[in-house]
Scaffold this motif. Structure first.
Motif, PDB file in Angstrom:
ATOM      1  N   ALA A 305       0.839  -1.201   0.000  1.00 44.69           N
ATOM      2  CA  ALA A 305       0.000   0.000   0.000  1.00 44.69           C
ATOM      3  C   ALA A 305       0.875   1.252   0.000  1.00 44.69           C
ATOM      4  O   ALA A 305       1.877   1.332   0.725  1.00 44.69           O
ATOM      5  N   ALA A 306       0.492   2.236  -0.833  1.00 43.42           N
ATOM      6  CA  ALA A 306       1.231   3.494  -0.913  1.00 43.42           C
ATOM      7  C   ALA A 306       0.740   4.507   0.096  1.00 43.42           C
ATOM      8  O   ALA A 306       1.429   5.487   0.390  1.00 43.42           O
ATOM      9  N   ALA A 307      -0.453   4.304   0.628  1.00 48.73           N
ATOM     10  CA  ALA A 307      -1.024   5.241   1.603  1.00 48.73           C
ATOM     11  C   ALA A 307      -1.858   4.461   2.602  1.00 48.73           C
ATOM     12  O   ALA A 307      -2.147   3.275   2.425  1.00 48.73           O
ATOM     13  N   GLY A 308      -2.242   5.136   3.673  1.00 50.83           N
ATOM     14  CA  GLY A 308      -3.060   4.498   4.693  1.00 50.83           C
ATOM     15  C   GLY A 308      -2.233   3.889   5.801  1.00 50.83           C
ATOM     16  O   GLY A 308      -0.997   3.994   5.813  1.00 50.83           O
ATOM     17  N   PRO A 309      -2.889   3.204   6.744  1.00 48.78           N
ATOM     18  CA  PRO A 309      -2.186   2.661   7.908  1.00 48.78           C
ATOM     19  C   PRO A 309      -1.190   1.557   7.585  1.00 48.78           C
ATOM     20  O   PRO A 309      -0.305   1.273   8.379  1.00 48.78           O
ATOM     21  N   GLN A 310      -1.320   0.894   6.400  1.00 53.44           N
ATOM     22  CA  GLN A 310      -0.400  -0.174   6.043  1.00 53.44           C
ATOM     23  C   GLN A 310       0.621   0.264   4.998  1.00 53.44           C
ATOM     24  O   GLN A 310       1.277  -0.575   4.368  1.00 53.44           O
ATOM     25  N   ALA A 311       0.789   1.567   4.816  1.00 46.51           N
ATOM     26  CA  ALA A 311       1.690   2.092   3.792  1.00 46.51           C
ATOM     27  C   ALA A 311       3.119   1.600   4.024  1.00 46.51           C
ATOM     28  O   ALA A 311       3.651   1.681   5.129  1.00 46.51           O
ATOM     29  N   GLY A 312       3.722   1.073   2.945  1.00 46.27           N
ATOM     30  CA  GLY A 312       5.114   0.638   2.994  1.00 46.27           C
ATOM     31  C   GLY A 312       5.364  -0.675   3.687  1.00 46.27           C
ATOM     32  O   GLY A 312       6.518  -1.104   3.811  1.00 46.27           O
ATOM     33  N   LEU A 313       4.321  -1.353   4.135  1.00 48.20           N
ATOM     34  CA  LEU A 313       4.492  -2.601   4.886  1.00 48.20           C
ATOM     35  C   LEU A 313       4.279  -3.799   3.963  1.00 48.20           C
ATOM     36  O   LEU A 313       3.205  -3.958   3.373  1.00 48.20           O
ATOM     37  N   PRO A 314       5.267  -4.674   3.798  1.00 49.05           N
ATOM     38  CA  PRO A 314       5.107  -5.843   2.923  1.00 49.05           C
ATOM     39  C   PRO A 314       4.016  -6.774   3.452  1.00 49.05           C
ATOM     40  O   PRO A 314       3.674  -6.743   4.636  1.00 49.05           O
ATOM     41  N   PRO A 315       3.464  -7.638   2.591  1.00 49.77           N
ATOM     42  CA  PRO A 315       2.430  -8.581   3.020  1.00 49.77           C
ATOM     43  C   PRO A 315       2.940  -9.531   4.103  1.00 49.77           C
ATOM     44  O   PRO A 315       4.142  -9.750   4.262  1.00 49.77           O
ATOM     45  N   THR A 316       2.002 -10.089   4.843  1.00 50.50           N
ATOM     46  CA  THR A 316       2.332 -11.048   5.899  1.00 50.50           C
ATOM     47  C   THR A 316       2.436 -12.454   5.306  1.00 50.50           C
ATOM     48  O   THR A 316       1.556 -12.891   4.567  1.00 50.50           O
ATOM     49  N   LEU A 317       3.523 -13.141   5.625  1.00 50.53           N
ATOM     50  CA  LEU A 317       3.715 -14.535   5.220  1.00 50.53           C
ATOM     51  C   LEU A 317       3.410 -15.426   6.417  1.00 50.53           C
ATOM     52  O   LEU A 317       3.965 -15.229   7.502  1.00 50.53           O
ATOM     53  N   LEU A 318       2.524 -16.400   6.235  1.00 53.74           N
ATOM     54  CA  LEU A 318       2.148 -17.344   7.293  1.00 53.74           C
ATOM     55  C   LEU A 318       2.467 -18.762   6.837  1.00 53.74           C
ATOM     56  O   LEU A 318       2.098 -19.156   5.721  1.00 53.74           O
ATOM     57  N   SER A 319       3.121 -19.522   7.695  1.00 56.52           N
ATOM     58  CA  SER A 319       3.541 -20.864   7.306  1.00 56.52           C
ATOM     59  C   SER A 319       3.498 -21.805   8.510  1.00 56.52           C
ATOM     60  O   SER A 319       3.721 -21.376   9.644  1.00 56.52           O
ATOM     61  N   PRO A 320       3.242 -23.099   8.269  1.00 50.81           N
ATOM     62  CA  PRO A 320       3.294 -24.084   9.356  1.00 50.81           C
ATOM     63  C   PRO A 320       4.710 -24.530   9.683  1.00 50.81           C
ATOM     64  O   PRO A 320       4.927 -25.206  10.694  1.00 50.81           O
ATOM     65  N   VAL A 321       5.702 -24.186   8.839  1.00 51.57           N
ATOM     66  CA  VAL A 321       7.092 -24.608   9.065  1.00 51.57           C
ATOM     67  C   VAL A 321       8.012 -23.396   9.004  1.00 51.57           C
ATOM     68  O   VAL A 321       7.652 -22.339   8.483  1.00 51.57           O
ATOM     69  N   ALA A 322       9.218 -23.568   9.525  1.00 54.59           N
ATOM     70  CA  ALA A 322      10.192 -22.484   9.544  1.00 54.59           C
ATOM     71  C   ALA A 322      10.689 -22.178   8.133  1.00 54.59           C
ATOM     72  O   ALA A 322      10.754 -23.056   7.272  1.00 54.59           O
ATOM     73  N   PHE A 323      11.045 -20.920   7.917  1.00 53.97           N
ATOM     74  CA  PHE A 323      11.643 -20.499   6.652  1.00 53.97           C
ATOM     75  C   PHE A 323      12.579 -19.337   6.932  1.00 53.97           C
ATOM     76  O   PHE A 323      12.594 -18.781   8.042  1.00 53.97           O
ATOM     77  N   ARG A 324      13.343 -18.956   5.943  1.00 57.43           N
ATOM     78  CA  ARG A 324      14.360 -17.924   6.137  1.00 57.43           C
ATOM     79  C   ARG A 324      13.718 -16.592   6.539  1.00 57.43           C
ATOM     80  O   ARG A 324      12.821 -16.107   5.862  1.00 57.43           O
TER      81      ARG A 324
END
Length: 449
Positions: A305-324
């Motif tokens: 998002a370029a504006a608003g409360p989530q501006a500049g924040l990358p999407p959330t990644l959700l996983s059942p296992v560990a990742f980098r």
């Protein structure tokens, strides 16, 4: 004392298993006539053992029926194991799920966002996010991660490994989509399908054929006109321009207002535009196209998002296992004791509340624990994150049984309990809905969607 809400009627016959539900849950509320004291105040050793079992992908060894669940250390360790999930990014002061909808906006608003005005910080966040996203996809292709979610402010993407949901190839389900997003995907060469749009088109076509046959008339011209009305042409701009060339020959082209190109395109793609932001806009990507989708999402500027409360924040990644780059988190669980009105008197009702982004494997593992601890009798109200309910859409893909078994064997190291893996490997019959109420009596499930 409070009056307990009446349980919804069951809409399915009792079964030893409930269908896979790929929607994300924000809250689970289990109730039982037996107390959940065994789930309270885990010892440090039990908590550590549960985390270790999760990290080592060790299947919990559950007793067939615990007479006293409070003294069963295996149950308590397995509870801790079932509550673990991994996410990226992780900002302790900022809720990162859910991201879509009004709830996300209200939870993020007013919080400190040091990256909002600092482009260098935004680039650093996005760079680390790209590394984590790529790591997850590589784990998925290697069948070491069964599935993961990409939760953006406008849509959610569910990536699944080959062998899950009845498919023998890697799949990605995106919902909701818009015409702009779909056009951008097409321009990048990503092949995808719109299952609900295609199903609606086929159903209408069959209905029109039945009506024509009923009238005793079957004309090719009628069938062609029906198809053209329901499926807009990809691009006929040249034809539209030529259709107005006779105005120039008469010298009155300036006196007649012609529809512009954009209006023509919108009119021709009316059916497709109408599904924007709706569950019917869900798009399914399969096979090698999922890798192209990965690169598309990493380079998609509108993903952040370029504006608003989530501006500049990358999407959330959700996983059942560990990742980098992932951070280990646990769902919040607490037991509640109350009294409910039933049979003209108040009776003790015991509840276990689980809050957070509940992934499909956690839901299944929790029910396996309760099957044992509550001796085959409990019920649950499931609170679905509504934008993800349509992720249960069937893939319309039939594979040979032997091939499915081979693919599932390849997933044996993906970190899921064997029973959970078997459940998630089946095609979900839920479609655009999700399970809202789940009940077990005498070790048999009934549910309502």
């Amino acid at each position: 004392p409070v009056r307990a809400p009446a349980a919804p009627p069951s809409c399915c016959p009792p079964s030893s298993e409930f269908p896979a539900d790929w929607s994300l849950k924000t809250r689970l509320l289990f109730t039982s006539r037996r107390p959940f004291a065994w789930a309270e105040h885990l010892k440090a050793q039990e908590e550590a053992q549960g985390v270790a079992q999760h990290c080592r992908a060790a299947a919990p060894d559950l007793p067939p029926g615990a007479q006293d669940a409070r003294t069963c250390a295996e149950l308590r360790c397995a509870l801790q194991q079932s509550l673990v999930y991994w996410l990226h990014p992780w900002l302790p002061w900022l809720p990162l799920f859910p991201r879509a909808g009004a709830a996300a906006a209200s939870s993020v608003a007013g919080r400190a966002r040091p990256w909002a005005q600092d482009e260098a910080v935004q680039q650093a966040l996005l760079s680390e996010w790209s590394v984590s996203f790529t790591s997850l996809y590589n784990l998925l292709r290697a069948r070491l991660c069964p599935y993961f979610y990409v939760c953006a402010c406008q849509f959610t993407v569910l990536f699944r490994a080959a062998g899950l949901a009845g498919s023998d190839v890697v799949t990605a389900v995106i919902s909701p989509t818009t015409r702009g997003l779909r056009e951008a995907m097409r321009s990048e060469g990503i092949e995808f399908s719109l299952p609900w749009v295609e199903e609606s088109r086929i159903r209408k076509q069959k209905n029109s054929e039945v009506n024509v046959e009923a009238e005793g008339v079957h004309s090719p011209e009628v069938d062609n006109s029906t198809e053209e009305a329901e499926e807009p042409a990809p691009s006929d701009d040249d034809d539209d321009e030529e259709s107005f060339s006779w105005l120039e020959e008469m010298g009155v082209q300036d006196k007649v207002k012609k529809p512009d190109t954009i209006s023509i395109k919108i009119r021709k793609e009316k059916n497709e535009v109408q599904v924007d932001h709706r569950p019917e806009s869900v798009a399914v990507v399969k096979g090698t196209n999922t890798f192209t989708l990965l690169n598309f999402l990493i380079n998609c500027k509108s993903l952040v998002a370029a504006a608003g409360p989530q501006a500049g924040l990358p999407p959330t990644l959700l996983s059942p296992v560990a990742f980098r780059g992932a951070t280990m988190q646990t769902l919040k669980a607490r037991s509640i004791n109350a009294k409910a009105w039933a049979h003209l008197s108040y009776e003790d009702v015991f509840s276990l509340e689980v809050v957070g982004p509940v992934l499909p494997h956690s839901l299944h593992l929790l029910t396996e624990l309760l099957r044992c601890a509550q001796q085959g009798a409990f019920s649950a109200v499931l609170y679905t994150h509504e934008p993800t309910a349509v992720l249960n859409t069937r893939l319309h893909e039939a594979s040979a049984a032997a091939g499915k078994e081979a693919v599932c064997r390849d997933l044996s190291n993906c970190g899921l309990h064997p029973k959970t893996l078997h459940q998630l490997s089946q095609a979900s019959p839920l479609g655009k809905s999700s399970i809202r109420f789940l009940e077990m009596k005498d070790y048999a499930y009934t549910w309502k969607s």
